[in-house]
Design a protein around this motif. Structure first.
Motif, PDB file in Angstrom:
ATOM      1  N   ARG A 140      42.250  50.738  42.879  1.00 24.01           N
ATOM      2  CA  ARG A 140      42.473  50.769  41.434  1.00 24.01           C
ATOM      3  C   ARG A 140      41.611  49.723  40.726  1.00 24.01           C
ATOM      4  NH1 ARG A 140      44.570  55.359  39.699  1.00 24.01           N
ATOM      5  NH2 ARG A 140      43.064  55.884  41.275  1.00 24.01           N
ATOM      6  N   ILE A 141      41.504  48.541  41.312  1.00 26.03           N
ATOM      7  CA  ILE A 141      40.660  47.498  40.725  1.00 26.03           C
ATOM      8  C   ILE A 141      39.198  47.940  40.756  1.00 26.03           C
ATOM      9  CG2 ILE A 141      39.816  45.126  41.000  1.00 26.03           C
ATOM     10  CD1 ILE A 141      42.659  45.317  39.830  1.00 26.03           C
ATOM     11  N   ASN A 142      38.767  48.494  41.871  1.00 25.77           N
ATOM     12  CA  ASN A 142      37.384  48.978  41.959  1.00 25.77           C
ATOM     13  C   ASN A 142      37.116  50.095  40.960  1.00 25.77           C
ATOM     14  OD1 ASN A 142      36.619  47.144  43.925  1.00 25.77           O
ATOM     15  ND2 ASN A 142      37.215  48.492  45.600  1.00 25.77           N
ATOM     16  N   ARG A 143      38.088  51.004  40.783  1.00 25.71           N
ATOM     17  CA  ARG A 143      37.918  52.077  39.804  1.00 25.71           C
ATOM     18  C   ARG A 143      37.842  51.495  38.389  1.00 25.71           C
ATOM     19  NH1 ARG A 143      39.850  57.410  41.036  1.00 25.71           N
ATOM     20  NH2 ARG A 143      38.909  57.918  39.038  1.00 25.71           N
ATOM     21  N   SER A 144      38.616  50.444  38.134  1.00 25.01           N
ATOM     22  CA  SER A 144      38.577  49.782  36.839  1.00 25.01           C
ATOM     23  C   SER A 144      37.175  49.247  36.549  1.00 25.01           C
ATOM     24  CB  SER A 144      39.611  48.643  36.814  1.00 25.01           C
ATOM     25  OG  SER A 144      39.549  47.917  35.622  1.00 25.01           O
ATOM     26  N   LYS A 145      36.594  48.598  37.543  1.00 20.94           N
ATOM     27  CA  LYS A 145      35.243  48.048  37.384  1.00 20.94           C
ATOM     28  C   LYS A 145      34.206  49.156  37.204  1.00 20.94           C
ATOM     29  CE  LYS A 145      36.405  43.806  39.789  1.00 20.94           C
ATOM     30  NZ  LYS A 145      36.224  42.956  40.960  1.00 20.94           N
ATOM     31  N   ARG A 200      36.239  56.033  28.857  1.00 25.18           N
ATOM     32  CA  ARG A 200      36.016  55.226  30.062  1.00 25.18           C
ATOM     33  C   ARG A 200      36.617  53.825  29.913  1.00 25.18           C
ATOM     34  NH1 ARG A 200      36.976  58.297  32.841  1.00 25.18           N
ATOM     35  NH2 ARG A 200      36.454  56.929  34.553  1.00 25.18           N
ATOM     36  N   LEU A 201      36.596  53.262  28.707  1.00 22.84           N
ATOM     37  CA  LEU A 201      37.246  51.969  28.491  1.00 22.84           C
ATOM     38  C   LEU A 201      38.745  52.082  28.721  1.00 22.84           C
ATOM     39  CD1 LEU A 201      35.480  50.530  25.305  1.00 22.84           C
ATOM     40  CD2 LEU A 201      35.156  49.839  27.697  1.00 22.84           C
ATOM     41  N   TYR A 202      39.334  53.151  28.195  1.00 24.58           N
ATOM     42  CA  TYR A 202      40.764  53.355  28.427  1.00 24.58           C
ATOM     43  C   TYR A 202      41.048  53.401  29.928  1.00 24.58           C
ATOM     44  CZ  TYR A 202      45.175  55.554  29.262  1.00 24.58           C
ATOM     45  OH  TYR A 202      46.422  55.826  29.770  1.00 24.58           O
ATOM     46  N   TYR A 203      40.258  54.175  30.653  1.00 24.70           N
ATOM     47  CA  TYR A 203      40.521  54.293  32.089  1.00 24.70           C
ATOM     48  C   TYR A 203      40.257  52.982  32.826  1.00 24.70           C
ATOM     49  CZ  TYR A 203      42.040  59.030  32.142  1.00 24.70           C
ATOM     50  OH  TYR A 203      42.804  60.158  31.950  1.00 24.70           O
ATOM     51  N   ALA A 204      39.338  52.193  32.367  1.00 29.09           N
ATOM     52  CA  ALA A 204      39.121  50.881  32.994  1.00 29.09           C
ATOM     53  C   ALA A 204      40.385  50.039  32.900  1.00 29.09           C
ATOM     54  CB  ALA A 204      37.943  50.163  32.330  1.00 29.09           C
ATOM     55  N   VAL A 205      41.036  50.070  31.752  1.00 30.09           N
ATOM     56  CA  VAL A 205      42.286  49.322  31.581  1.00 30.09           C
ATOM     57  C   VAL A 205      43.431  50.024  32.308  1.00 30.09           C
ATOM     58  CG1 VAL A 205      43.959  48.447  29.900  1.00 30.09           C
ATOM     59  CG2 VAL A 205      41.506  48.272  29.431  1.00 30.09           C
ATOM     60  N   PHE A 206      43.485  51.342  32.239  1.00 26.81           N
ATOM     61  CA  PHE A 206      44.539  52.097  32.921  1.00 26.81           C
ATOM     62  C   PHE A 206      44.542  51.813  34.426  1.00 26.81           C
ATOM     63  CE2 PHE A 206      45.675  55.921  35.342  1.00 26.81           C
ATOM     64  CZ  PHE A 206      47.013  56.047  34.989  1.00 26.81           C
ATOM     65  N   TYR A 207      43.367  51.785  35.043  1.00 29.35           N
ATOM     66  CA  TYR A 207      43.309  51.511  36.487  1.00 29.35           C
ATOM     67  C   TYR A 207      43.789  50.094  36.806  1.00 29.35           C
ATOM     68  CZ  TYR A 207      40.571  55.823  36.944  1.00 29.35           C
ATOM     69  OH  TYR A 207      40.143  57.120  36.922  1.00 29.35           O
ATOM     70  N   LEU A 208      43.477  49.141  35.943  1.00 30.60           N
ATOM     71  CA  LEU A 208      43.990  47.786  36.132  1.00 30.60           C
ATOM     72  C   LEU A 208      45.515  47.777  36.024  1.00 30.60           C
ATOM     73  CD1 LEU A 208      43.708  44.683  36.386  1.00 30.60           C
ATOM     74  CD2 LEU A 208      43.353  44.650  33.894  1.00 30.60           C
ATOM     75  N   TRP A 217      40.945  40.744  35.680  1.00 29.98           N
ATOM     76  CA  TRP A 217      40.582  40.952  37.084  1.00 29.98           C
ATOM     77  C   TRP A 217      40.776  39.651  37.851  1.00 29.98           C
ATOM     78  CZ3 TRP A 217      35.458  43.626  35.450  1.00 29.98           C
ATOM     79  CH2 TRP A 217      35.689  44.975  35.147  1.00 29.98           C
ATOM     80  N   GLU A 218      40.367  38.538  37.240  1.00 30.98           N
ATOM     81  CA  GLU A 218      40.563  37.227  37.873  1.00 30.98           C
ATOM     82  C   GLU A 218      42.042  36.884  37.981  1.00 30.98           C
ATOM     83  OE1 GLU A 218      38.264  34.142  35.998  1.00 30.98           O
ATOM     84  OE2 GLU A 218      36.433  35.343  36.064  1.00 30.98           O
ATOM     85  N   ARG A 219      42.781  37.094  36.907  1.00 37.25           N
ATOM     86  CA  ARG A 219      44.225  36.829  36.941  1.00 37.25           C
ATOM     87  C   ARG A 219      44.922  37.714  37.969  1.00 37.25           C
ATOM     88  NH1 ARG A 219      46.924  36.114  31.016  1.00 37.25           N
ATOM     89  NH2 ARG A 219      45.550  34.506  30.189  1.00 37.25           N
ATOM     90  N   PHE A 220      44.487  38.964  38.049  1.00 35.01           N
ATOM     91  CA  PHE A 220      45.108  39.876  39.004  1.00 35.01           C
ATOM     92  C   PHE A 220      44.913  39.378  40.430  1.00 35.01           C
ATOM     93  CE2 PHE A 220      45.178  43.329  41.991  1.00 35.01           C
ATOM     94  CZ  PHE A 220      46.408  43.906  41.716  1.00 35.01           C
TER      95      PHE A 220
END
Length: 134
Positions: free
Chosen positions: A10-15, A36-44, A122-125
């Motif tokens: 999920r993190i990789n998909r976000s990136k 794509r921005l929405y999905y970047a946040v959704f995957y996170l 991503w860092e906090r995660f």
């Protein structure tokens, strides 16, 4: 059982989705960039939910569970929650609205804001995952 491979995917998909958003912006596809921005946040968000064994079937379900489990619990702040909510609505409008547009300036601002927030989270995660997952 929590599947660490799923969480990391999920993190990789976000990136990847953020990289795709940048490509769409540079090509002038601003509405697709919003998607794509929405999905970047959704995957996170999905990665966060998965750390608690929560897998949702709908986008609205993910949004509600994230609010309940992470925002109200103050694990994440309103910065990410607000962005997620805004992008949720922007994506619906851009994907399903017949006459939607987004200016280059607005798209650039949204891309920049999302990138800053994603990099921070991503860092906090990673820190959250290390202390709450192992």
């Amino acid at each position: 059982m929590i599947d660490e491979d799923f969480i990391l995917s999920r993190i990789n998909r976000s990136k990847e989705a953020l990289d795709e958003a940048k490509l769409m912006f540079s090509s002038g596809y601003n509405l697709t960039m919003v998607n794509r921005l929405y999905y970047a946040v959704f995957y996170l968000v999905s990665a966060y939910l998965a750390t608690k064994g929560l897998i949702t079937k709908t986008h609205s379900g993910a949004k509600a569970q994230f609010q309940l489990e992470f925002v109200k619990a103050k694990i994440v702040d309103e910065n990410l929650a607000g962005l997620y909510n805004d992008l949720f609505h922007e994506r619906n409008d851009s994907d399903y609205g017949d006459f939607e547009t987004i200016s280059k300036e607005d798209a650039k601002e949204l891309l920049s804001e999302t990138e800053v927030v994603l990099k921070e989270y991503w860092e906090r995660f990673e820190a959250y995952r290390k202390t709450n997952f192992r």
